[in-house]
Enzyme design. Sequence first.
Site, PDB file in Angstrom:
ATOM      1  N   SER A   1      11.502  -2.110 -33.396  1.00 33.00           N
ATOM      2  CA  SER A   1      12.366  -1.555 -32.365  1.00 33.00           C
ATOM      3  C   SER A   1      13.815  -1.512 -32.866  1.00 33.00           C
ATOM      4  CB  SER A   1      12.123  -2.422 -31.245  1.00 33.00           C
ATOM      5  OG  SER A   1      12.938  -2.091 -30.041  1.00 33.00           O
TER       6      SER A   1
ATOM      7  N   ASP B   1       8.276   1.611 -33.991  1.00 34.18           N
ATOM      8  CA  ASP B   1       8.605   2.424 -32.639  1.00 34.18           C
ATOM      9  C   ASP B   1      10.252   1.957 -32.491  1.00 34.18           C
ATOM     10  OD1 ASP B   1       8.009   3.694 -30.555  1.00 34.18           O
ATOM     11  OD2 ASP B   1       8.117   2.458 -29.106  1.00 34.18           O
TER      12      ASP B   1
ATOM     13  N   ASP C   1      17.779   6.576 -45.666  1.00 34.30           N
ATOM     14  CA  ASP C   1      18.088   5.240 -45.766  1.00 34.30           C
ATOM     15  C   ASP C   1      17.349   4.265 -47.014  1.00 34.30           C
ATOM     16  OD1 ASP C   1      20.086   5.546 -43.951  1.00 34.30           O
ATOM     17  OD2 ASP C   1      18.698   4.941 -42.038  1.00 34.30           O
TER      18      ASP C   1
ATOM     19  N   HIS D   1       5.763  -0.097 -26.048  1.00 36.89           N
ATOM     20  CA  HIS D   1       6.509  -0.361 -26.997  1.00 36.89           C
ATOM     21  C   HIS D   1       5.824  -1.191 -28.017  1.00 36.89           C
ATOM     22  CE1 HIS D   1      10.548   0.115 -28.919  1.00 36.89           C
ATOM     23  NE2 HIS D   1      10.852  -1.446 -28.405  1.00 36.89           N
TER      24      HIS D   1
END
Length: 442
Positions: free
Chosen positions: A148, A172, A191, A243
Site C-alpha cells: 500500500s 496494491d 525506481d 486492498h
Amino acid sequence: LIFFEESGEGESCDNFTDLNLSHCFMGTSLYVRLLLYTRSNLDCGRELHHHRPASQPLFNLTRPTAFVIHGYRPTGAPPIWVDHLVHLLAEQRDMNVVVVDWNKGAANLNYFTAVSYTREAAYNLTGFLVTMQEGGASLSSVHLIGVSLGAHLAGFVGANLKGKIGRITGLDPAGPMFTSATAEERLDPSDAMFVDVLHTDMNSAFGLQGAHGHIDFYANGGADQPGCPKTIFAGKSYFVCDHQRSVFLYLCALNRTCSLTGYPCSSYSDFLEGRCLQCETFKPASCPVLGYDLSQWRETLLRLRQTRVFFSTTAALPYRKLNYRVDLVTWNQYLRWGVVYIRLHSGRNFTEVRIDHKRLRFEQYTSTRLLAQFDEDLQPVHKISMRINTGNVIGPRYKIRLLRIRFTPLERPERPLMCRYDIILEENMEVAFRPLPCSSHL
C-alpha cells in the site's frame, strides 16, 4: 532528527512496535526501526543500528536482503501478515529479511500525515542502504517489498538511489494522494532495475489505478475480489478486504500453493472473452506466474518495458482457478444468442462454470473461443455436460449443433486435450458426453 534505535547485546527479541487507537488519536511522530530476521533467528527479530549495520553479527552483507515495508496503520496494531511474510521469504533463499517498522508515523488518524512521513522514512532507509553499500553489499541484491503506502515509500528509496536497487515489489500501491501523481511522486518502473506490482483494489479509495511496474498483475481485473463484502453493512471488512487481498495472494504465491498465472492482455474483459490465452511472447518460459521468482520472464519484461497481465481467483485459499480454453465450431441452422454452462464430472463430484460476462453468438459454421474457469481441479474428468441458455421460454426449442468442442488445460500442459465431435444440443437443455482424445488433424 529521525534515527534508528540500536538493539542491545542481550538475548531478548526486538518486536514490531505495538500501538493502539489512543496513539492514533493523539498522533505519532516518525520513528523508524529496522528489525532483522534470518534463518538463524526467524522468530526473534534483532534491531539494526542505522549507521553501524555490521555491528549486528547476524547481518551478513554478502547475502541478498529483502526489506518488508508496511503501509498506513490507522489502528496502530502490527500487521497480521508480517511474521508469515518473513518466514516465507526466508524459505525462498538464504537472505536477510529486514522489516521496516515505521508504525510511529504510519499510525495516525490523519492519513495525510502518514503520507508526508513516507518521504522522510525513505531518506532514512536510503541512508541505511548507502551504509550497506559502503560495507560491501550490492544494491542489485536488494529487494524492497512495499504494501500500500509502503509501495510508494519503496519507490522513493529507489528514486533516491537512481534506480540501482535490484527489485521493488508493490502490493496494491496506495491510491489516495497518488491518483494524479507524476512518476516522480509515486512508484514507477524507473525506481529499480525491476519493478513488479499486484493490483487488487483499483476501483475504491484505497488502490491505485493504472500500470506502475515492468509487470503489473491484475487479480480479478484488479478490482472487486471474490469473497469480499459488497455492501457497507459488513463494516470494516467492506473497506479493507479487497486492498488486503494483495498481501494474502502474495503470501499464497510464496508458499507455492497458488501458482497464479497472469495472461498478457489489454483489459480484463478481453481476457475473460478468451482473446489473450496465448503466451508466445514469453516462450519457452510460458506466461508469468505471480511470486518471488520472476527470473525466467525478467529479460522479456524489461524489453517490453511495461506489461499488464490478468488472472482470476476463487474466494478463498488456495485461490487458484482451473483454466480451460474451450474451442467450439457450431453448425446450427438458426442464429442463437446465449449463456454457456459447463460441468466437469469426476465420479460423483462435479465443478461448474457459467460463462456469462456477455451473451455469446452461435451461428452456422462459426468458431468460438471461450475461457472456462473452474473453482475446483477435478481429475480425472469422466464426463462433461453443457447447457446453452438462450432465454427462449416460449415456442419450440431450437437445436444447436456443435461440429467440434475442444478443451485445452492452460496451466497443465502435461494433461491431454479433451474433445467431442458432432453433438446436438437443444437450447436450455443439458447434454452430457464423455470426452475423447483429440484427433491430431482437427
